[in-house]
Design a protein around this motif. Structure first.
Motif, PDB file in Angstrom:
ATOM      1  N   GLU A  45     -15.520  84.673 -49.968  1.00  0.00           N
ATOM      2  CA  GLU A  45     -15.516  84.173 -48.592  1.00  0.00           C
ATOM      3  C   GLU A  45     -16.935  83.957 -48.086  1.00  0.00           C
ATOM      4  O   GLU A  45     -17.219  82.986 -47.386  1.00  0.00           O
ATOM      5  N   VAL A  73      -7.696  74.960 -45.431  1.00  0.00           N
ATOM      6  CA  VAL A  73      -6.867  76.040 -45.980  1.00  0.00           C
ATOM      7  C   VAL A  73      -7.733  77.232 -46.383  1.00  0.00           C
ATOM      8  O   VAL A  73      -7.369  78.385 -46.121  1.00  0.00           O
ATOM      9  N   ALA A  74      -8.879  76.966 -46.978  1.00  0.00           N
ATOM     10  CA  ALA A  74      -9.766  78.058 -47.406  1.00  0.00           C
ATOM     11  C   ALA A  74     -10.256  78.868 -46.207  1.00  0.00           C
ATOM     12  O   ALA A  74     -10.439  80.087 -46.315  1.00  0.00           O
ATOM     13  N   ILE A 122      -8.573  79.589 -43.669  1.00  0.00           N
ATOM     14  CA  ILE A 122      -7.466  80.450 -43.247  1.00  0.00           C
ATOM     15  C   ILE A 122      -7.288  81.598 -44.238  1.00  0.00           C
ATOM     16  O   ILE A 122      -7.127  82.759 -43.851  1.00  0.00           O
ATOM     17  N   ILE A 123      -7.333  81.287 -45.522  1.00  0.00           N
ATOM     18  CA  ILE A 123      -7.003  82.265 -46.556  1.00  0.00           C
ATOM     19  C   ILE A 123      -8.162  83.217 -46.860  1.00  0.00           C
ATOM     20  O   ILE A 123      -7.976  84.441 -46.884  1.00  0.00           O
ATOM     21  N   LEU A 124      -9.349  82.693 -47.119  1.00  0.00           N
ATOM     22  CA  LEU A 124     -10.455  83.530 -47.602  1.00  0.00           C
ATOM     23  C   LEU A 124     -10.854  84.670 -46.667  1.00  0.00           C
ATOM     24  O   LEU A 124     -11.090  85.784 -47.145  1.00  0.00           O
ATOM     25  N   ASN A 147      -9.029  86.383 -44.765  1.00  0.00           N
ATOM     26  CA  ASN A 147      -7.953  87.370 -44.695  1.00  0.00           C
ATOM     27  C   ASN A 147      -7.678  88.084 -46.012  1.00  0.00           C
ATOM     28  O   ASN A 147      -7.068  89.157 -46.012  1.00  0.00           O
ATOM     29  N   LEU A 148      -8.091  87.514 -47.130  1.00  0.00           N
ATOM     30  CA  LEU A 148      -7.805  88.125 -48.434  1.00  0.00           C
ATOM     31  C   LEU A 148      -8.343  89.543 -48.591  1.00  0.00           C
ATOM     32  O   LEU A 148      -7.600  90.430 -49.036  1.00  0.00           O
ATOM     33  N   ILE A 183      -6.174  91.972 -46.717  1.00  0.00           N
ATOM     34  CA  ILE A 183      -4.857  92.117 -47.347  1.00  0.00           C
ATOM     35  C   ILE A 183      -4.935  93.060 -48.544  1.00  0.00           C
ATOM     36  O   ILE A 183      -4.127  93.985 -48.676  1.00  0.00           O
TER      37      ILE A 183
END
Length: 100
Positions: free
Chosen positions: A48, A72-73, A75-77, A79-80, A83
């Motif tokens: 990230e 999209v990255a 949003i995802i990176l 939060n990974l 998680i």
């Protein structure tokens, strides 16, 4: 780009790389699932960091798949890591409560 931004970028890259290196070294010694998830979370945090620096430099412009107007990255990176850390903590909590 001024000196402050350069120091910020170099420090984030260096410290993230150092944390990822130590995480990978730990991974080779410990095969416990929660620790492996912590390692993966640390590597995801570094990914990230690299992505955000590339985005700030404008390198990722035009190459990003998007949902609406948000990449999209983006949003995802971010939060990974959270998680993976949450799953690791949950597994540790479950293990501790089962032993009682």
């Amino acid at each position: 780009m001024d000196t402050g931004q350069l120091i910020f970028i170099v420090s984030r890259l260096f410290l993230g790389a150092l944390a990822s290196f130590f995480a990978i070294m730990l991974w080779s010694k410990i095969r416990d699932i929660p620790w492996m998830l912590m390692v993966i979370g640390t590597i995801a945090a570094y990914a990230e960091t690299v992505y955000s620096i590339l985005k700030n430099l404008g390198i990722t412009e035009g190459f990003e798949p998007k949902i609406g107007s948000v990449p999209v990255a983006a949003i995802i990176l971010p939060n990974l890591p959270t998680i993976f850390y949450s799953i690791a903590f949950l597994i540790m909590i479950i293990r501790k409560t089962r032993r009682r």
